[in-house]
Design an enzyme around this catalytic site. Structure first.
Site, PDB file in Angstrom:
ATOM      1  N   MET A 151      -5.541   0.630  -3.098  1.00 21.78           N
ATOM      2  CA  MET A 151      -5.141   0.949  -2.333  1.00 21.78           C
ATOM      3  C   MET A 151      -3.867   2.206  -2.143  1.00 21.78           C
ATOM      4  O   MET A 151      -3.039   1.530  -2.846  1.00 21.78           O
ATOM      5  CB  MET A 151      -4.597  -0.638  -1.723  1.00 21.78           C
TER       6      MET A 151
ATOM      7  N   HIS B  17       1.294  -3.290   0.637  1.00 23.13           N
ATOM      8  CA  HIS B  17       1.939  -3.524   0.850  1.00 23.13           C
ATOM      9  C   HIS B  17       3.193  -4.803   1.104  1.00 23.13           C
ATOM     10  O   HIS B  17       3.752  -5.162   1.075  1.00 23.13           O
ATOM     11  CB  HIS B  17       2.429  -2.362   1.776  1.00 23.13           C
TER      12      HIS B  17
ATOM     13  N   GLN C 266       6.417   5.715 -11.783  1.00 19.45           N
ATOM     14  CA  GLN C 266       7.657   5.013 -11.187  1.00 19.45           C
ATOM     15  C   GLN C 266       8.432   3.291 -11.184  1.00 19.45           C
ATOM     16  O   GLN C 266       9.171   3.289 -11.657  1.00 19.45           O
ATOM     17  CB  GLN C 266       6.817   5.086  -9.663  1.00 19.45           C
TER      18      GLN C 266
HETATM   19  O1  PAF Z   1       6.208   4.203  -3.955  1.00 13.80           O
HETATM   20  C1  PAF Z   1       6.256   4.469  -2.629  1.00 13.80           C
HETATM   21  O2  PAF Z   1       6.442   4.541  -1.386  1.00 13.80           O
HETATM   22  C2  PAF Z   1       7.889   5.742  -3.172  1.00 13.80           C
HETATM   23  O3  PAF Z   1       8.235   6.089  -3.888  1.00 13.80           O
HETATM   24  C3  PAF Z   1       8.374   4.818  -3.240  1.00 13.80           C
HETATM   25  C4  PAF Z   1       9.458   4.263  -4.030  1.00 13.80           C
HETATM   26  C5  PAF Z   1       9.020   3.844  -1.711  1.00 13.80           C
HETATM   27  C6  PAF Z   1      10.486   5.814  -2.858  1.00 13.80           C
HETATM   28  O4  PAF Z   1      10.217   6.744  -1.488  1.00 13.80           O
END
Ligand code: PAF
Length: 283
Positions: free
Chosen positions: A184, A37, A153
Site C-alpha cells: 500500500m 497508515h 527511512q
Molecule cells: O513516510 C512518510 O510519509 C514521510 O517520509 C514522513 C516520515 C512522514 C516524513 O515526512
C-alpha cells in the site's frame, strides 16, 4: 479529533499532556491516508494514551523533478479516517510555519542513506530526518511508529534517534499489502488500471525470491537474480534498483546468518514505487 496547525500550540498541548502523565504516540504521515497508515495508528493507539497523527507534505524530501506539486492531498478525508481509529490530535501545519526563513540546520544520517533510494533521490533522506526531528520536538512523543515499506527511512530514523539521543521509542510495523500483494502506498492512486497490474511486478519478484529462500536457497545474489527475472518479464516496468543488502547496515550482502534485505524501486509510467522483503529475520 482536534486539528492543530500552529507548531507552538502543538508543542504546548504536548507538554501539558506529558505533565498530566499521558504517554504520547506519533504517527507521522504525508496524508492521503490508506489502510497501511490506519494499521500504524491502531498499533500506536494500543501502545499509548494520546495518539497524535501528523499530516505534512514535506517539501524538503522531494527533489526538483519529483511529484511535490501533484502529491495527492485530502485533509478532510484524512481527518474522517483518523476519527474512526480514533486518534486524539491531528497536527497539520502549514509549510511556512515549519520551515521559517533563515533556517540553517539539517539532520543528516550519512552511511545508511548513501545507497538504495538515497543514491537516486539526492537530499531526500536529509529532508526526512530533518522533518522527523522537528516533529519529535513539536509533538514530544514517547514513541513513534514507522512502516517497513520505507525500510531505509526507518533505519535512518532509528540511527538518528540513537546518534542524537532522542528519548523516543521507534516501533517498526510490517508492510501492509493489498490482497494481491501490492504494497500500500499513497502513490498507488496515480496508477491506471493497466499500470496497477504492472505494479504487481515488484511484490511478485520479492515473493519469488522469498519462495526460493524458503526452499533452501540462501545466496543473496542468486535470490536477487530470481527477483530480477520476474521484473524483467514486465516490459513496461522500468527498474531503478534491485538490491540484496544487509538489513542492518544496508550495504554489502550480509554474512551467512544475518538478515537480508531485498529492496526494489521501479517506475510504472511516471509513478515511482518501492517495495522490500527481509529474509532470515529471527522474529
Ligand atoms: O513516510 C512518510 O510519509 C514521510 O517520509 C514522513 C516520515 C512522514 C516524513 O515526512
Amino acid at each position: 479529533v482536534e486539528v492543530v496547525s500552529a507548531p507552538a500550540e502543538m508543542q504546548r498541548l504536548a507538554e501539558a499532556a506529558r505533565r498530566q502523565g499521558s504517554r504520547i504516540a506519533l504517527v507521522a504521515t504525508m496524508g492521503f491516508l490508506h489502510e497501511g497508515h490506519l494499521a500504524l495508528m491502531r498499533e500506536a493507539r494500543r501502545r499509548a494514551s494520546l495518539l497524535v497523527v501528523s499530516i505534512f507534505v514535506n517539501p524538503t524530501q522531494f527533489g526538483p523533478s519529483e511529484d511535490l506539486t501533484r502529491y495527492p492531498r485530502d485533509l478532510a478525508g484524512d481527518v474522517a479516517k483518523i476519527r474512526e481509529v480514533p486518534a486524539d490530535l491531528v497536527f497539520a501545519p502549514d509549510s511556512a510555519d515549519i520551515f521559517v526563513p533563515g533556517a540553517q540546520t539539517w539532520v543528516e544520517v550519512s552511511e545508511l542513506t548513501r545507497g538504495l533510494c538515497g543514491a537516486h533521490r539526492p537530499g531526500h533522506f536529509r529532508g526526512v530526518t530533518t522533518i522527523v526531528a522537528k516533529l519529535f520536538n513539536l509533538v514530544r512523543p514517547h514513541l513513534a511508529i514507522f512502516g517497513e515499506k520505507d525500510f531505509q527511512q526507518l533505519r535512518a530514523i532509528q540511527q538518528m534517534v540513537r546518534d542524537l539521543n532522542f528519548d523516543v521509542e521507534i516501533v517498526s510495523f510490517p508492510i501492509v499489502r493489498e490482497s494481491d500483494g501490492l504494497a500500500m502506498s499513497s502513490r498507488n492512486a496515480y496508477l491506471s488500471a493497466d499500470q496497477r497490474r504492472d505494479a504487481l511486478a515488484l511484490s511478485r519478484a520479492l515473493f519469488a525470491a522469498r519462495d526460493r529462500a524458503a526452499a533452501g536457497l540462501c545466496d543473496p545474489q542468486a535470490l536477487r537474480a530470481i527477483a530480477a527475472e520476474v521484473i524483467a518479464s514486465y516490459p513496461r516496468v522500468e527498474l531503478e534498483y534491485l538490491e540484496a543488502v544487509d538489513a542492518e547496515t544496508l550495504s554489502a550482502p550480509p554474512q551467512a546468518g544475518r538478515p537480508l534485505l531485498l529492496a526494489v524501486a521501479a517506475r510504472v509510467g511516471n509513478t515511482r514505487l518501492i517495495d522490500n522483503l527481509v529474509l532470515g529475520r529471527r522474529d
